[in-house]
Design a protein around this motif. Structure first.
Motif, short mmCIF file in Angstrom:
data_model
loop_
_atom_site.label_atom_id
_atom_site.label_comp_id
_atom_site.label_asym_id
_atom_site.label_seq_id
_atom_site.Cartn_x
_atom_site.Cartn_y
_atom_site.Cartn_z
N ALA A 121 0.82 -1.39 -0.07
CA ALA A 121 -0.03 0.12 -0.12
C ALA A 121 0.86 1.16 0.02
CB ALA A 121 -0.94 0.29 1.50
N TYR A 122 1.78 1.04 0.80
CA TYR A 122 2.83 2.51 0.83
C TYR A 122 3.55 2.67 -0.45
CZ TYR A 122 6.26 5.60 2.60
OH TYR A 122 7.08 6.80 2.74
N LEU A 142 -10.59 5.17 -7.41
CA LEU A 142 -9.78 4.54 -8.21
C LEU A 142 -8.76 3.35 -7.58
CD1 LEU A 142 -8.16 7.09 -10.44
CD2 LEU A 142 -10.08 5.79 -11.01
N ALA A 143 -8.97 3.47 -6.11
CA ALA A 143 -8.13 2.47 -5.35
C ALA A 143 -8.09 1.08 -5.72
CB ALA A 143 -8.23 2.79 -3.94
N PRO A 144 -9.41 0.60 -5.68
CA PRO A 144 -9.80 -0.89 -5.94
C PRO A 144 -9.06 -1.37 -7.37
CG PRO A 144 -11.73 -0.11 -5.24
CD PRO A 144 -10.76 1.12 -5.36
N VAL A 173 -4.94 -4.60 0.73
CA VAL A 173 -3.89 -3.36 0.60
C VAL A 173 -4.86 -1.98 0.33
CG1 VAL A 173 -2.37 -2.75 -1.26
CG2 VAL A 173 -2.00 -5.08 -0.15
N THR A 174 -6.03 -2.21 -0.48
CA THR A 174 -6.73 -1.30 -0.73
C THR A 174 -7.15 -0.71 0.23
OG1 THR A 174 -7.67 -2.30 -3.09
CG2 THR A 174 -8.96 -0.70 -2.36
N GLN A 175 -7.70 -1.19 1.22
CA GLN A 175 -8.16 -0.50 2.51
C GLN A 175 -7.06 0.35 3.39
OE1 GLN A 175 -9.69 -3.87 4.69
NE2 GLN A 175 -11.41 -3.97 3.95
N LEU A 176 -5.94 -0.38 3.11
CA LEU A 176 -4.76 0.61 3.61
C LEU A 176 -4.35 1.55 2.77
CD1 LEU A 176 -2.11 -1.91 5.23
CD2 LEU A 176 -4.04 -0.60 6.23
N PHE A 177 -4.43 1.46 1.51
CA PHE A 177 -4.24 2.65 0.59
C PHE A 177 -5.01 3.70 0.80
CE2 PHE A 177 -4.77 4.45 -3.64
CZ PHE A 177 -3.64 4.90 -3.88
N ARG A 178 -6.31 3.32 0.83
CA ARG A 178 -7.45 4.63 0.98
C ARG A 178 -7.25 5.14 2.29
NH1 ARG A 178 -12.84 1.61 -1.00
NH2 ARG A 178 -13.14 2.25 -3.08
N GLN A 223 -4.36 -0.71 9.71
CA GLN A 223 -5.32 0.51 9.27
C GLN A 223 -5.02 1.39 10.05
OE1 GLN A 223 -9.22 0.42 7.61
NE2 GLN A 223 -8.88 -1.73 7.49
N GLY A 224 -4.70 1.31 11.65
CA GLY A 224 -4.42 2.37 12.51
C GLY A 224 -3.23 3.10 12.51
N VAL A 225 -2.27 2.15 12.00
CA VAL A 225 -0.87 2.68 11.91
C VAL A 225 -0.80 3.60 10.87
CG1 VAL A 225 1.54 2.10 11.41
CG2 VAL A 225 0.34 0.49 12.86
#
Length: 450
Positions: A281-282, A341-343, A363-368, A421-423
């Motif tokens: 994601a990063y 567009l993330a997914p 990964v999409t969830q973290l990216f968002r 996700q919290g990080v």
């Protein structure tokens, strides 16, 4: 009406001050180079995802890469913006510039060897503290990777110096050459047999940094006509000011460079797979951050240095404030667009081979969540260039300590509840606090001793 509006817009663009046009032109060039470089990085991540998926090998590789680079980054993050204004002031005196750069290159090469050696010696302690929740197999692979990636830590400081020389000369080729390690690693992952082997990752990364260092060295020599040779001395009169400035910047920079290992610590406690999911994601988020914040900061720094050299502080601060707001607005618009567009982006980049649909969702969830930091990072990096050029080191050090505390508290509060996700969300909170502090510092008059 449309024709009239276009005409008004065209007139305003033509009437822009030459400084704004130079900044915009430089930012566009750097953005293109960043896009090419980060694009190469994205293809590299696609290849790694296909060959290794989400698991212990990628966890070990990403943790090792963070550890081997974070000590050098303590210096390079600060030197990269400290050296450009200094080189701008020195570029008329080639002999003076050559003496100082030769001494600095030699000192940084030696320092890189020392820091990397200390990291390897400290691994038993780091394995317990940072990677305690990872499996024994993952920890063993991480140490093997640290040995194989030692050259990365050694060369990181010299890469920073050559990049600063190119920026001071008005060249942005260093941004394009940042893609070299990713391209070499991509080739090694695709050509060499993987099957869980660490060799393609170690060889590709190390060889990539060696090639990048060589290309940067020859490009910088062509740009400023300065030939280097090893000098084991500190005779240049600029060392005193560099030591003073660097000591204050490094004090704050230590806290900034502790953030990646801090995140790795919290992610490791989430469990296996969290580090690699965060890493994918990063990497995509870094493409957006690089194209925006990195592009404008590298484009504006040499111009701000010229303004301050001419003692035109009012114009420099006004230019910085306007561009920080412009970039914050661009970051906010970009965050909204890429949330939708993330997914599609994550699936296109990674979902193949060992990388499953479930991995894409994670990964999409973290990216968002990570997109929340875009506007704040875009605006803050513009202001940072001016604050460093004005030598407001004490203020920057105080801000660095404050936002590090914010990051720790946010991680402690959010990571146990939301996991990885919290990080990522904690990083957004930190970025917002950082931008707010920089804005207050920018609008406040500079006082002696800052």
């Amino acid at each position: 009406m449309l024709t009239s509006a276009i005409g008004v817009l065209r007139k305003r663009l033509l009437n822009l001050h030459t400084d704004h046009r130079r900044i915009a032109k430089g930012a566009l060039i750097v953005s293109l180079f960043v896009f090419l470089g980060k694009g190469a990085g994205a293809f590299k991540e696609m290849a790694i995802a296909q060959q290794y998926g989400v698991g212990s090998v990628v966890d070990a590789y990403q943790l090792a890469l963070v550890l081997v680079t974070w000590l050098p980054l303590t210096l390079t993050n600060e030197l990269s913006i400290l050296l450009v204004p200094l080189f701008v002031r020195m570029r008329e005196n080639k002999e003076e510039l050559g003496e100082f750069v030769s001494e600095m290159e030699t000192a940084c090469l030696g320092l890189g060897i020392v820091l990397t050696g200390l990291l390897l010696l400290a691994w038993p302690f780091l394995a317990h503290v940072v990677a305690g929740n990872l499996s024994e197999q993952t920890r063993q692979m991480c140490f093997q990777l640290l040995l194989g990636l030692a050259v990365v830590g050694i060369l990181s400081l010299t890469i920073c110096i050559s990049s600063a020389r190119l920026q001071a000369s008005g060249k942005h080729l260093n941004t394009l050459l940042e893609s070299v390690p990713a391209l070499v690693l991509l080739c090694c992952v695709l050509v060499l047999p993987t099957q869980g082997s660490l060799v393609p990752l170690m060889l590709g990364t190390s060889l990539g940094y060696v090639v990048q260092t060589a290309l940067l060295h020859f490009s910088a020599r062509s740009a400023d006509s300065v030939r280097l040779r090893l000098r084991f001395s500190f005779r240049s009169p600029h060392w005193r000011s560099v030591f003073h400035s660097t000591s204050m910047l490094v004090f704050g920079g230590v806290f900034a460079t502790l953030i990646p290992p801090l995140d790795q610590y919290f992610l490791a406690h989430v469990g296996d797979g969290a580090i690699s999911t965060f890493g994918y994601a990063y990497r995509v988020l870094a493409l957006l951050l690089g194209m925006g914040a990195l592009a404008i900061s590298r484009a504006i720094l040499p111009i701000l240095a010229e303004m301050l050299t001419a003692k035109d502080h009012v114009r420099a601060r006004d230019t910085t404030f306007k561009w920080s707001l412009v970039m914050a607005a661009i970051g906010a618009i970009g965050a909204v667009i890429f949330w939708f567009l993330a997914p599609w982006i994550i699936t296109l980049l990674f979902q193949r081979g060992a990388f499953t649909a479930e991995d894409s969702v994670a990964v999409t969830q973290l990216f968002r969540v990570g997109l929340v930091q875009l506007p704040f990072a875009f605006g803050a990096l513009v202001i940072l260039q001016l604050l460093v050029s004005e030598a407001r080191y004490r203020m920057l050090a105080a801000i660095a300590v404050a936002i590090f505390v914010v990051k720790i508290v946010a991680n402690i509060v959010l990571a146990p509840r939301y996991g990885a996700q919290g990080v990522v969300l904690a990083t957004g909170v930190m970025a917002a606090a950082n931008f707010a502090c920089y804005l207050m510092c920018l609008r406040a008059p500079r006082r002696d001793g800052e």
